[in-house]
Scaffold this motif. Structure first.
Motif, PDB file in Angstrom:
ATOM      1  N   GLY A 169      59.863  20.160  78.688  1.00 39.63           N
ATOM      2  CA  GLY A 169      60.317  21.117  79.478  1.00 39.63           C
ATOM      3  C   GLY A 169      60.889  22.280  78.780  1.00 39.63           C
ATOM      4  N   GLY A 170      61.583  23.138  79.246  1.00 40.04           N
ATOM      5  CA  GLY A 170      62.189  24.483  78.539  1.00 40.04           C
ATOM      6  C   GLY A 170      63.415  23.996  77.870  1.00 40.04           C
ATOM      7  N   LEU A 171      63.540  24.028  76.603  1.00 44.11           N
ATOM      8  CA  LEU A 171      64.851  23.732  75.913  1.00 44.11           C
ATOM      9  C   LEU A 171      65.568  24.958  75.311  1.00 44.11           C
ATOM     10  N   GLU A 172      66.755  24.335  75.180  1.00 40.51           N
ATOM     11  CA  GLU A 172      67.767  25.331  74.443  1.00 40.51           C
ATOM     12  C   GLU A 172      67.595  25.299  73.076  1.00 40.51           C
ATOM     13  N   ARG A 173      67.989  26.470  72.649  1.00 43.11           N
ATOM     14  CA  ARG A 173      67.831  26.549  71.118  1.00 43.11           C
ATOM     15  C   ARG A 173      68.328  25.335  70.118  1.00 43.11           C
ATOM     16  N   ASP A 174      69.624  24.779  70.641  1.00 41.82           N
ATOM     17  CA  ASP A 174      70.211  23.466  69.706  1.00 41.82           C
ATOM     18  C   ASP A 174      69.013  22.431  69.778  1.00 41.82           C
ATOM     19  N   ALA A 175      68.267  22.122  71.231  1.00 42.81           N
ATOM     20  CA  ALA A 175      67.551  21.278  71.381  1.00 42.81           C
ATOM     21  C   ALA A 175      66.219  21.342  70.708  1.00 42.81           C
ATOM     22  N   ILE A 176      65.897  22.928  70.484  1.00 45.91           N
ATOM     23  CA  ILE A 176      64.550  23.292  69.763  1.00 45.91           C
ATOM     24  C   ILE A 176      64.781  22.754  68.268  1.00 45.91           C
TER      25      ILE A 176
END
Length: 370
Positions: A256-263
Motif C-alpha cells: 500500500g501507500g507508505l509514509e516516508r519513514d516506512a519507505i
C-alpha cells in the motif's frame, strides 16, 4: 540577495510524492543561503485556511487551498492567485514547476521566470483508467499545460527524455539540471538479511506491476517481492490479486501507500529495486535506490537509461526474459552485486542538494543577466 518565488508541491503529510521530494531537496540546499530568499507557494486541493510556515531565516512556505477540478472558473481563479502572489512578493525571478502555471505570466509583464519539467504529459496507449469527468479534467489540464510550455521563456530539464518530449511545444531557452536527492537518503543504513525485490510507485497499469507479478515465480526460491505504492486503479489491483490467487503465487506482498519513514525502512531491507513501468521520466525511486547503494533493474523507458548504465550500476531491459535474467543475476552473483552496489551509490553523488542548488543558482544568474 535575490528573491525567488517558487510555485511547487510542498509535502503537507508524511506520504509524499516525487515533486514534493524535489521541493524538500531544494529547501535543504538553499537553507541559510545568504544570497537567496526563497518563498514557496503550494496551491493544494483542500478546504480550510491558508497556512504559512517559516522553514529557515531565508525560506518561507505558504499552503493555499484551491478548488478542483480545473473548470474554466477554477483555472481563472487560480491564475488570479498566482498573479496576486507575484505582485505581493515582487520577486527577482519566478520559478514554476508545472507548465500550466506559466500562463499567469500573461498578466505579470516581463518578470524573469523559469519552468522545471518534472514528468511526462501524455496518457499513452490507454495506460490510465479514467472516468469521463477525469478525462475532461485531464484534457483541460493538458490544454493549459501546452499553452504554458509555449509561453515559458526559460525551461529546466531534468532529463534528455523530457527535452525530446517537449521539444515540439517550446520556444524558450533550456537548461539541464540534475534531480536532487535529500541527504537523509544517502544516510540510510542497509540491513538486508533476505532477498527482497522492491518495487515503489503508484499501483496502476502505467507502472507495470502486472509484469512483476507475471515473473515473480521465476525468481529463486525464497525471494520476497514487495510492491509499495498507493492504489491508483482499484480495478487493476483486483485483477492482479486474482492472478496471484489463481496461480497460487507466494512471497509477493502489496504494502500500500507508505509514509516516508516506512519507505526508508523498505529501502534499508531491499536487495534490488525494480521498475517495470511502461511510462516514466526520471523516477525518484530509482535515484533514491542508487543513493542507498541498491542496484536497479528497469525497463528502458523515459530517462532511466541516463542514470542506470546497463551492466554497470544496474540493468536496463527491453523484455520479460531480460528482466528475469537481470534480477536473478543480482540475486545470485555476489561479485556482480557488490560491484554494482558501489557504482550505483557513486553514480548519484552529484545529486546531493547543495551541489544541485549551486547549479540552480547559476541558472538563475544566467536568466537574470540575459
Amino acid at each position: 540577495m535575490k528573491r525567488v518565488l517558487m510555485f511547487a508541491d510542498f509535502p503537507a503529510e508524511s506520504m509524499i510524492k516525487g515533486p514534493s521530494v524535489h521541493t524538500l531537496s531544494l529547501i535543504e540546499g538553499f537553507k541559510d543561503c545568504d544570497d537567496i530568499e526563497l518563498r514557496i507557494v503550494d496551491f493544494k486541493s483542500e478546504r480550510g485556511e491558508s497556512r504559512n510556515l517559516t522553514i529557515a531565516q531565508n525560506i518561507s512556505v505558504s499552503i493555499v487551498p484551491i478548488r478542483w477540478p480545473l473548470t474554466f472558473y477554477n483555472i481563472a481563479t487560480r491564475y488570479g492567485q498566482y498573479v496576486k502572489e507575484i505582485r505581493e512578493f515582487q520577486p527577482d525571478i519566478v520559478h514554476f514547476t508545472d507548465p500550466h502555471q506559466v500562463n499567469a505570466m500573461r498578466f505579470c509583464g516581463h518578470i524573469p521566470h523559469v519552468l522545471t519539467i518534472h514528468g511526462h504529459f501524455f496518457n499513452e496507449h490507454g495506460l490510465v483508467s479514467e472516468s469521463l469527468k477525469r478525462k475532461l479534467t485531464r484534457k483541460a489540464y493538458f490544454n493549459e499545460s501546452f499553452r504554458g510550455l509555449k509561453l515559458a521563456a526559460n525551461i529546466i530539464l531534468l532529463s534528455e527524455y523530457s527535452k525530446n518530449e517537449v521539444a515540439p511545444y517550446i520556444t524558450g531557452r533550456t537548461f539541464n539540471l540534475g534531480q536532487p536527492i535529500p541527504s537523509d537518503v544517502f544516510e540510510i543504513a542497509r540491513t538486508q538479511s533476505s532477498p527482497v525485490v522492491l518495487c515503489v510507485g503508484n499501483v496502476a497499469k502505467i507502472k507495470g506491476q502486472d509484469r512483476l507479478v507475471e515473473v515473480h515465480s521465476e525468481f529463486p526460491e525464497g525471494t520476497e517481492t514487495r510492491i509499495a505504492g498507493a492504489i491508483r486503479d482499484p480495478g487493476y489491483v483486483a485483477q492482479l490479486k486474482e492472478v496471484i490467487k489463481n496461480k497460487k503465487i507466494v512471497g509477493l506482498t502489496f504494502l500500500g501507500g507508505l509514509e516516508r519513514d516506512a519507505i526508508f525502512k523498505q529501502l534499508s531491507q531491499a536487495r534490488i529495486l525494480v521498475c517495470p513501468s511502461r511510462l516514466e521520466n526520471m523516477p525518484y525511486a530509482i535515484l533514491e535506490a542508487c543513493a542507498v547503494g541498491i542496484p536497479c533493474v528497469s525497463y528502458n523507458v523515459g530517462g532511466i537509461n541516463e542514470v542506470i548504465k546497463s551492466g554497470e550500476n544496474g540493468f536496463v531491459v527491453d523484455n520479460q526474459d531480460e528482466f528475469v535474467a537481470a534480477v536473478n543475476t543480482l540475486l545470485i552473483d555476489e561479485t556482480v552485486y557488490a560491484e554494482m552496489s558501489i557504482k550505483a551509490k557513486n553514480s548519484v553523488q552529484a545529486l546531493k542538494p547543495d551541489l544541485v542548488c549551486r547549479e540552480l543558482k547559476s541558472i538563475y544568474q544566467q536568466i537574470l543577466t540575459l
